[in-house]
Motif scaffolding. Structure first.
Motif, PDB file in Angstrom:
ATOM      1  N   MET A  63     -82.977 -29.415  -3.455  1.00 44.37           N
ATOM      2  CA  MET A  63     -82.584 -29.835  -2.110  1.00 44.37           C
ATOM      3  C   MET A  63     -81.373 -30.750  -2.184  1.00 44.37           C
ATOM      4  SD  MET A  63     -84.775 -31.904   0.793  1.00 44.37           S
ATOM      5  CE  MET A  63     -85.841 -30.506   1.093  1.00 44.37           C
ATOM      6  N   SER A  64     -80.486 -30.636  -1.209  1.00 48.98           N
ATOM      7  CA  SER A  64     -79.286 -31.461  -1.177  1.00 48.98           C
ATOM      8  C   SER A  64     -79.655 -32.926  -0.982  1.00 48.98           C
ATOM      9  CB  SER A  64     -78.383 -30.993  -0.027  1.00 48.98           C
ATOM     10  OG  SER A  64     -77.337 -31.911   0.201  1.00 48.98           O
ATOM     11  N   ILE A  65     -78.843 -33.811  -1.551  1.00 53.96           N
ATOM     12  CA  ILE A  65     -79.094 -35.238  -1.351  1.00 53.96           C
ATOM     13  C   ILE A  65     -78.718 -35.659   0.065  1.00 53.96           C
ATOM     14  CG2 ILE A  65     -78.810 -35.802  -3.792  1.00 53.96           C
ATOM     15  CD1 ILE A  65     -76.002 -36.848  -3.103  1.00 53.96           C
ATOM     16  N   ARG A  66     -77.947 -34.822   0.760  1.00 55.46           N
ATOM     17  CA  ARG A  66     -77.610 -35.079   2.163  1.00 55.46           C
ATOM     18  C   ARG A  66     -77.933 -33.828   2.986  1.00 55.46           C
ATOM     19  NH1 ARG A  66     -73.219 -37.219  -0.740  1.00 55.46           N
ATOM     20  NH2 ARG A  66     -73.049 -39.500  -0.604  1.00 55.46           N
ATOM     21  N   PRO A  67     -79.225 -33.553   3.204  1.00 58.53           N
ATOM     22  CA  PRO A  67     -79.608 -32.311   3.877  1.00 58.53           C
ATOM     23  C   PRO A  67     -79.071 -32.186   5.283  1.00 58.53           C
ATOM     24  CG  PRO A  67     -81.487 -33.804   3.672  1.00 58.53           C
ATOM     25  CD  PRO A  67     -80.393 -34.370   2.827  1.00 58.53           C
ATOM     26  N   TRP A  68     -78.742 -33.297   5.907  1.00 62.78           N
ATOM     27  CA  TRP A  68     -78.193 -33.252   7.261  1.00 62.78           C
ATOM     28  C   TRP A  68     -76.768 -32.697   7.293  1.00 62.78           C
ATOM     29  CZ3 TRP A  68     -74.364 -36.904   6.574  1.00 62.78           C
ATOM     30  CH2 TRP A  68     -74.623 -37.913   5.623  1.00 62.78           C
ATOM     31  N   ARG A  69     -76.182 -32.502   6.104  1.00 58.69           N
ATOM     32  CA  ARG A  69     -74.865 -31.875   6.023  1.00 58.69           C
ATOM     33  C   ARG A  69     -74.946 -30.383   5.680  1.00 58.69           C
ATOM     34  NH1 ARG A  69     -70.854 -35.857   2.555  1.00 58.69           N
ATOM     35  NH2 ARG A  69     -70.653 -37.539   4.079  1.00 58.69           N
TER      36      ARG A  69
END
Length: 374
Positions: A1-7
């Protein structure tokens, strides 16, 4: 999972086609297109404009082919262009045949206005013989009469039905190297139509808000429409339609992609709107830097802020930053860290040199990584 999932943007999976040597769809980068506005029959003027668009970063360029003179000039234009050329064809199927023979990488057509089934067959056969792809262009302003009668007005369902009808004409002839656009000048209509079409087909989608307006108004409308769709993960190639020079369309297109983190090219500038706290003329400085840094293609970031309120924080997130200070003495940041001061005089030249040096450093590092990976 991305460390900035909101991006994170989860891109719609489409099959890939080729436009000349440029892949469109699949996992290929979202490409940026524009269209020339010179008379195509004027080879020199058209090639000069194509060259400016290439320098601005165009991946694909479309030219209109309305007459015999234009298709006669197309062969020279294709030969001179460094990027694939799309031939824009309306009504006259013979222009499509001539454009395919002249080396166009793609034919932009509405199969429904080409004419009889025999004519559609000829165009498809010419595309197959010459390795051309086809772009089906559906437009709210030129919907078929029967669809307008059926739906009462241009609506998402009408645009999608038109696109599906045109797709069937190609698929029935075993032609699958196509991409599709369902454009409208109404942002809501265009976005809704693309969303519906994206669920119905697996081909690449060409995004655009047609007849968007001038440089400012058209940029705003295109950014909302194209940007929304890209944020939803929809779109494989884009054209920003502006009543402005085509190289401006390319610049706006890349700015949309850069803002969404989809594709980075050149310098991404972070700058404040300026106020009475500014230590230097931010507006004029940014305008000058954007003009002088157009030749930089290496992805990198530059913050230009007039004072210390947000300047240090923004500079920490950019490759190079400058924050305005008192008495004409300003702080320069390199890789987010305070490094040295610079005076008003020569400040812009100094920043340009820093950006050029950073771009060369990044390019050298990337080249070394590529060699090591071989």
């Amino acid at each position: 999972m991305s460390i900035r999932p909101w991006r994170d943007i989860h891109r719609r999976q489409s099959r890939q086609i080729m436009v000349g040597n440029v892949p469109v769809g699949g996992d290929a980068p979202v490409t940026v297109q524009t269209m020339t506005n010179t008379p195509t029959s004027d080879v020199r003027a058209t090639v000069d404009q194509i060259r400016r668009c290439e320098e601005a970063g165009a991946d694909i360029i479309r030219v209109s082919v309305p007459d015999v003179e234009s298709s006669a000039a197309l062969k020279q234009i294709v030969r001179a262009s460094r990027v694939p050329i799309v031939a824009d064809i309306h009504f006259h199927y013979k222009r499509a045949l001539e454009a395919a023979d002249a080396g166009a990488a793609c034919l932009r057509i509405n199969p429904g206005n080409i004419g009889s089934a025999d004519r559609v067959n000829e165009v498809v056969n010419a595309a197959k013989a010459n390795g051309c792809s086809i772009r089906i262009g559906v437009n709210a302003g030129s919907l078929e009469r029967d669809l307008l009668e059926k739906y009462g007005e241009p609506c998402p369902e009408a645009l999608v039905e038109s696109a599906l009808d045109h797709i069937k004409l190609l698929q029935d002839r075993d032609f699958h190297e196509y991409k599709v656009a369902v454009k409208a000048s109404d942002v809501f209509l265009a976005v809704a139509a693309y969303q519906q079409l994206a669920e119905a087909v697996d081909c690449p989608l060409h995004l655009g808000i047609t007849e968007a307006g001038g440089l400012i108004g058209g940029t705003v409308k295109s950014s909302i429409g194209i940007g929304s769709l890209l944020w939803f993960g929809i779109g494989d190639t884009i054209r920003v339609s502006l009543s402005a020079e085509p190289e401006e369309e390319i610049r706006v297109g890349f700015e949309i992609l850069k803002a969404l983190g989809i594709r980075n090219r050149g310098v991404r500038v972070v700058s404040c709107p300026s106020c009475a706290r500014q230590g230097f003329d931010v507006i004029r400085t940014v305008q000058t830097l954007e003009e002088r840094l157009q030749h930089i293609r290496t992805p990198m970031s530059l913050s230009v802020l007039g004072c210390v309120v947000n300047g240090p924080g923004e500079a920490r997130e950019t490759d190079i930053g400058i924050t305005g200070g008192g008495n004409g003495k300003h702080m320069v940041y390199l890789s987010g860290v305070t490094d040295h001061h610079v005076q008003d005089e020569g400040m812009i030249d100094h920043i340009v040199r820093l950006v050029e040096a950073k771009a060369a450093e990044i390019d050298a590092r990337d080249a070394a990584v590529a060699v090591a990976a071989e």
